[in-house]
Scaffold this active site. Structure first.
Site, PDB file in Angstrom:
ATOM      1  N   CYS A   1       0.836  -1.204   0.000  1.00 36.29           N
ATOM      2  CA  CYS A   1       0.000   0.000   0.000  1.00 36.29           C
ATOM      3  C   CYS A   1       0.871   1.254   0.000  1.00 36.29           C
ATOM      4  O   CYS A   1       0.639   2.183  -0.778  1.00 36.29           O
ATOM      5  CB  CYS A   1      -0.939  -0.012   1.204  1.00 36.29           C
ATOM      6  SG  CYS A   1      -2.235   1.249   1.127  1.00 36.29           S
ATOM      7  N   CYS A   2       1.902   1.278   0.845  1.00 40.76           N
ATOM      8  CA  CYS A   2       2.808   2.434   0.876  1.00 40.76           C
ATOM      9  C   CYS A   2       3.565   2.587  -0.447  1.00 40.76           C
ATOM     10  O   CYS A   2       3.790   3.706  -0.914  1.00 40.76           O
ATOM     11  CB  CYS A   2       3.799   2.292   2.028  1.00 40.76           C
ATOM     12  SG  CYS A   2       3.122   2.613   3.669  1.00 40.76           S
TER      13      CYS A   2
ATOM     14  N   CYS B   1      -1.134   8.245   7.337  1.00 40.28           N
ATOM     15  CA  CYS B   1      -2.486   7.945   6.878  1.00 40.28           C
ATOM     16  C   CYS B   1      -3.367   7.563   8.072  1.00 40.28           C
ATOM     17  O   CYS B   1      -2.922   6.886   9.001  1.00 40.28           O
ATOM     18  CB  CYS B   1      -2.451   6.804   5.869  1.00 40.28           C
ATOM     19  SG  CYS B   1      -1.608   7.220   4.329  1.00 40.28           S
TER      20      CYS B   1
ATOM     21  N   CYS C   1      -3.618   3.940   9.546  1.00 38.34           N
ATOM     22  CA  CYS C   1      -2.376   3.344  10.045  1.00 38.34           C
ATOM     23  C   CYS C   1      -1.694   4.199  11.107  1.00 38.34           C
ATOM     24  O   CYS C   1      -0.509   4.010  11.385  1.00 38.34           O
ATOM     25  CB  CYS C   1      -1.410   3.109   8.881  1.00 38.34           C
ATOM     26  SG  CYS C   1      -2.055   2.036   7.585  1.00 38.34           S
TER      27      CYS C   1
ATOM     28  N   CYS D   1       7.672   3.975   5.909  1.00 37.92           N
ATOM     29  CA  CYS D   1       6.814   3.765   4.745  1.00 37.92           C
ATOM     30  C   CYS D   1       7.602   3.429   3.489  1.00 37.92           C
ATOM     31  O   CYS D   1       7.032   2.991   2.490  1.00 37.92           O
ATOM     32  CB  CYS D   1       5.958   5.001   4.507  1.00 37.92           C
ATOM     33  SG  CYS D   1       6.909   6.503   4.176  1.00 37.92           S
TER      34      CYS D   1
END
Length: 237
Positions: free
Chosen positions: A124-125, A207, A210, A233
Site C-alpha cells: 500500500c505504501c 495515513c 495506520c 513507509c
C-alpha cells in the site's frame, strides 16, 4: 556547481557533493544548510512535507522564497492534514504541489481488494507513497525533509546532507539534529502552522487507518503501523 548552471549534473557529481557537504555542514544551523542548498540547486531544490507541521517548509521559504513543497495525497489522510496543507499553501511563501497515486482508493480496492493497508501495508505504501514520490522528484536534483535523529532509532544516524542512491538525489535533513523542544521553540517564535492532531495525542502523523495516538514514554513514531513490525513507509530507505 551552482544554481545558475543549466546543465544537469551527473549522479556521480551529486553524490560527491552530498558526501562532502554532509561532512562540512554537520552541526550547522538549519537555515544555513538550506541557504547552501538554495544557492547550490536553486529551483532544482524542493521540500517534501507530510503536513504534520510547516517547519521545514517555512525554513526553506526563508532560504528560497517560492520553493516547491511536495505533498503526497494518499487518499487516506486525516481531514486535519488536508487542512494543514491548504493553510500552508495560503500562508507560507512556497508553491505547494499535491502529488496523487495513479489509482484512486476505489480503483486500488477493485484491483487489490479493500483495506490493502491492513493486509499488505508495504505494498500500500509503495503504491500510494513511494512510487508517487519517485515520479514527483524527477525534475529536482535535491530534496529537503523534516527527518530528525531523535524521532526513532532508525533515524539516529540521519545526515544533514546525504546521498539518496535509490533516486540519485541529494537528500537534505536540515533539522536532523533538532529536538522536539527545538521544533516547538521555532514554531512559537515564528508562528508556524502545525497540524491540529499534534494537540490531540498524535506525535507522528501519517495515513488515518495506520496512525494512532501515542502514549507517554513511547517514541514519536510508535503510533505508526502499531502492532506490526513496520516502522517506515519506504520514502526514507
Amino acid at each position: 556547481m551552482n544554481a545558475t548552471t543549466t546543465e544537469r549534473p551527473s549522479a556521480e557529481d551529486l553524490r560527491v557533493l552530498a558526501e562532502s557537504a554532509g561532512r562540512e555542514l554537520d552541526g550547522a544551523p538549519a537555515l544555513d544548510i538550506l541557504r547552501w542548498a538554495a544557492e547550490t540547486f536553486g529551483p532544482r531544490l524542493c521540500v517534501t512535507s507530510s503536513m504534520a507541521d510547516a517547519v521545514v517548509a517555512h525554513l526553506a521559504s526563508r532560504a528560497l522564497p517560492g520553493i516547491d513543497v511536495l505533498f503526497l495525497d494518499t487518499g487516506y489522510h486525516f481531514p486535519e492534514t488536508i487542512g494543514t496543507r491548504d493553510a500552508v499553501a495560503a500562508f507560507v511563501d512556497a508553491n505547494v504541489i499535491t502529488l496523487t497515486p495513479r489509482q484512486t482508493v476505489a480503483e486500488q480496492d477493485a484491483e487489490h481488494g479493500p483495506a490493502l493497508y491492513a493486509r499488505d501495508p508495504d505494498l500500500c505504501c509503495a503504491l500510494r507513497k513511494v512510487r508517487v514520490l519517485e515520479a514527483g522528484l524527477a525534475p529536482y536534483d535535491a530534496w529537503a525533509t523534516g527527518l530528525r535523529r531523535d524521532e526513532a532509532p532508525s533515524r539516529a544516524d540521519t545526515p544533514v546532507v546525504g546521498w539518496d542512491a535509490k533516486r540519485e538525489k541529494v537528500k537534505i535533513a536540515p533539522i536532523a539534529h533538532w529536538t522536539q523542544a527545538d521544533v516547538e521553540a521555532y514554531v512559537a517564535e515564528h508562528g508556524v502552522l502545525t497540524n491540529p492532531l499534534l494537540q490531540d495525542g498524535y506525535t507522528s502523523i501519517g495515513c488515518a487507518p495506520c496512525t494512532r495516538r501515542t502514549a507517554e514514554g513511547e517514541d514519536a513514531r510508535a503510533g505508526r503501523w502499531a502492532g506490526t513490525f513496520k516502522t517506515e513507509c519506504g520514502l526514507h530507505g
